[in-house]
Design an enzyme around this catalytic site. Sequence first.
Site, short mmCIF file in Angstrom:
data_model
loop_
_atom_site.label_atom_id
_atom_site.label_comp_id
_atom_site.label_asym_id
_atom_site.label_seq_id
_atom_site.Cartn_x
_atom_site.Cartn_y
_atom_site.Cartn_z
CG ASP A 154 39.03 45.01 26.75
OD1 ASP A 154 38.61 44.58 27.83
OD2 ASP A 154 39.22 46.21 26.51
CB SER A 184 31.96 44.40 34.06
OG SER A 184 32.99 44.61 33.19
CG LEU A 185 30.09 49.03 30.89
CD1 LEU A 185 30.76 50.29 30.36
CD2 LEU A 185 28.58 49.17 30.81
CD GLU A 218 28.70 58.06 30.02
OE1 GLU A 218 29.32 58.49 31.00
OE2 GLU A 218 27.52 57.67 30.05
CE LYS A 239 35.01 50.42 29.31
NZ LYS A 239 36.25 50.38 30.07
CG ASP A 261 42.23 52.98 30.42
OD1 ASP A 261 41.76 52.11 31.19
OD2 ASP A 261 43.22 52.78 29.69
NE ARG A 285 35.31 46.70 38.67
CZ ARG A 285 35.43 46.64 37.36
NH1 ARG A 285 34.39 46.88 36.60
NH2 ARG A 285 36.59 46.35 36.81
CE1 TYR A 310 31.00 54.73 35.65
CE2 TYR A 310 32.85 56.16 35.13
CZ TYR A 310 32.35 54.95 35.61
OH TYR A 310 33.21 53.97 36.02
CE LYS A 359 37.49 48.77 25.95
NZ LYS A 359 37.79 47.59 26.70
CB CYS A 410 51.95 12.86 16.99
SG CYS A 410 52.08 13.69 18.57
CB CYS A 420 53.68 10.05 20.71
SG CYS A 420 52.25 10.04 19.63
CB CYS A 476 48.40 12.88 17.86
SG CYS A 476 49.12 11.50 18.75
CB CYS A 494 50.25 10.96 22.40
SG CYS A 494 50.85 12.63 22.07
S1 IVH Z 1 29.01 52.71 33.23
C1 IVH Z 1 26.56 49.33 35.12
N1 IVH Z 1 30.35 54.64 32.10
O1 IVH Z 1 34.36 50.80 32.54
C2 IVH Z 1 27.65 49.92 34.33
N2 IVH Z 1 31.59 52.84 33.03
O2 IVH Z 1 34.29 48.08 31.52
C3 IVH Z 1 28.45 50.90 35.07
N3 IVH Z 1 34.00 53.10 32.84
O3 IVH Z 1 33.44 49.25 35.52
C4 IVH Z 1 29.56 51.43 34.28
N4 IVH Z 1 33.99 55.04 31.85
O4 IVH Z 1 34.97 51.31 35.63
C5 IVH Z 1 30.43 53.46 32.73
N5 IVH Z 1 31.42 56.45 31.14
C6 IVH Z 1 31.48 55.29 31.75
C7 IVH Z 1 32.71 54.68 32.05
C8 IVH Z 1 32.72 53.44 32.68
C9 IVH Z 1 34.75 54.08 32.35
C10 IVH Z 1 34.56 51.86 33.43
C11 IVH Z 1 33.93 51.44 34.72
C12 IVH Z 1 33.34 50.10 34.45
C13 IVH Z 1 34.17 49.64 33.30
C14 IVH Z 1 33.46 48.59 32.49
#
Ligand code: IVH
Length: 709
Positions: free
Chosen positions: A50, A95-96, A129, A131, A133, A152, A239, A327, A432, A435, A450, A456
Amino acid sequence: MNGSINIISIDDLNVDQADQELARLAAILGQANHDYHSADTPALDDATFDTLKRRNAAIEVRFPDLKRDDSPTELVGAKPSDGFQKVTHSKRMLSLGNAFMDDDVFEFDARVRKFLGFSDSDGLEYTAEPKIDGLSLSLRYENGELVQAATRGDGEIGENVTLNSKTIADIPHRIENAPTIFEVRGEVYMSTQDFTALNNRQLEAGAKPFANPRNAAAGSLRQLDSAITKSRPLRFFAYAWGEISSSFAPTQSGAMAQLKSFGFQVNDLTKIRQSPTDLIAHYQLIKELRPTLGYDIDGVVYKVDDLELQKRLGFRSTTPRWAIAHKFPAELAWTRLNDIEIQVGRTGALSPVARLAPVTVGGVVVSNATLHNEDYIAGRRGDGAFIREGRDVRVGDWVQVYRAGDVIPKIKDVDISKRDANTAPFSFPEVCPECGSTAVRDDGDVVRRCTGGLICPAQATERLKHFVGRTAFDIDGLGAKQVEQFYADGWIKTPADIFTLKDRYSTGLQQLKNREGWGDKSADKLFSAIEYKRKIPLRRLLFALGIRHVGDASAGLIAGHYGSWALLEHALTSANIGDGPEWDALLSIDGVGSVMATSLIVAFHNDAERASIDSLVGHLDVLNAVQIENVDSPVVGKVIVFTGTMNRMSRAEAKARAEALGAKVSGSISAKTDLLIAGPGAGSKATKAISLGIETIDEDAWLALIDGL
Ligand code: IVH
């Protein structure tokens, strides 16, 4: 891996360093992404991934021109591995974006409001909510029946893991009262307790233990034998959703309640919050609960609750504008600074790197860290202000390393109470180390460079590596390693030498096929790969030349403007810095400023540089730049300017819509503008458009033009 990262503070990066670093980050993150999604053996942990990804994004924000075609910002997952059938997702799995600090959360809220045209006092609700892992999974139900489960993958194409998913107790095989077509998305994960037990069983059986619950979950779901998956205790939180034949709730929170009523597990720490401050309070609460949850989470996800607003906000390439992942921070550790080494980059920048006694920071072994530049080592910023209250960093010191936020790994502090009395401040080299040429530091620059140019070896090899890089010539079989070896043996000193390699080394005393690691086949393959790249698009050639400040995107714009090598070369050869028609023409290209224009002209007027370019081009067949192909949109390829007030959508939303339809949105009117959309209060831009005869329409006409698209 960390050893190859050019770790300089983003504020201190110059364009070339940024360019180099984006290339390295693309390679590292691409590989890590592949490992993470396909191999279940991550070389980078999530926090490192990240932070690197964030660093990449931050560099792209500072240097938008340098954004690469293979930018990790666009990375969602990895290509599916070969063992499973491929599934094309009916809706991309996204992704987010990430927030690391409270300020990022406030900025997220401000961005959302601005996009929607909401004031600070307009009500706006979010869900917050955990996240989870784990790994994301898309479950497709048709007429209530689970017909397909897919990972995915790269977001577009995933793996068909239907049989395996059916062994997970949290995943219903049948659901009632849901839309006819209903794709549920969520996270497959393993509880920490089940993970420990599984690893114990692995060890007893003499098998390799999993690095963490996420990898255990991924490895278990992606088993070719579903009996194995069945024996692994996997779980699933829902979710989100993909394709649905009819809407099933007006809000995110309502949708979660519906998912629960259909029989899915939804996380009960999901709450509705009204402000960034309240979101952060919920984040703090979840962070405190984290050790007690029994499953791994790596942050808190905030989503705009109203689904109509989500729809309006839409997406930015691979991430939704309506959601963000806040995060959790990474960790800190103390270790010994064994040495300070100086790396020399493509443009000669001397970058100090700390070699550390290996130390584990947040689950990853760190042995290198950035020291940015000589001022940073001395405890000063470029403007003379103190860093670390003015404490310098010396070889042998105890230093505190962290991998949070901006860049990994970094030195946060130094413990001078543990310093040996007879150590001396680090003396930054003025020549440098590669060289021996003088290394100079220009006024106002924090970087020492340099002056050896192509003499070089470090600069020359870095330039060659750039030349054969993926967005440049991308010659199969000729990567960084080969270039280094050929350079060391004197076979390739300049890009032009690549194209005479066959003439020089396919017959006679020295032959490529006789080199260690090469044979008849591989030598022939390389020669034909080189042959193949003699035909090269103008954009790639221009980028490959490695001219300072000219990134891939700018190379594309410049190539598009001039169209052919002959016109480009003629224009740059006749151009003068600061004035004249060629200078004006260069600056009229959107995205080209005076710094880049100067750099281009300097490169084309420098004798050594020019000789190298001319000799290279003599071996090539440069393909003209092609115009954008037409697609079904009246504005594709058109340059559009918005001015005045928009009443029906914010400027950002209007811009996003136009770009999504293939238009290029510019901030200023020029002869290149195709269309001006002028709202009330339009001023000088409207006047200028009239004088240039540019078509001007109002917001209603604009909306009518793009209606239904
Ligand atoms: S929402 C359009 N909600 O995090 C967005 N993602 O870094 C859909 N993840 O690909 C994702 N907990 O695999 C969402 N409460 C949550 C989540 C979540 C884990 C994962 C998910 C996503 C990734 C993004």
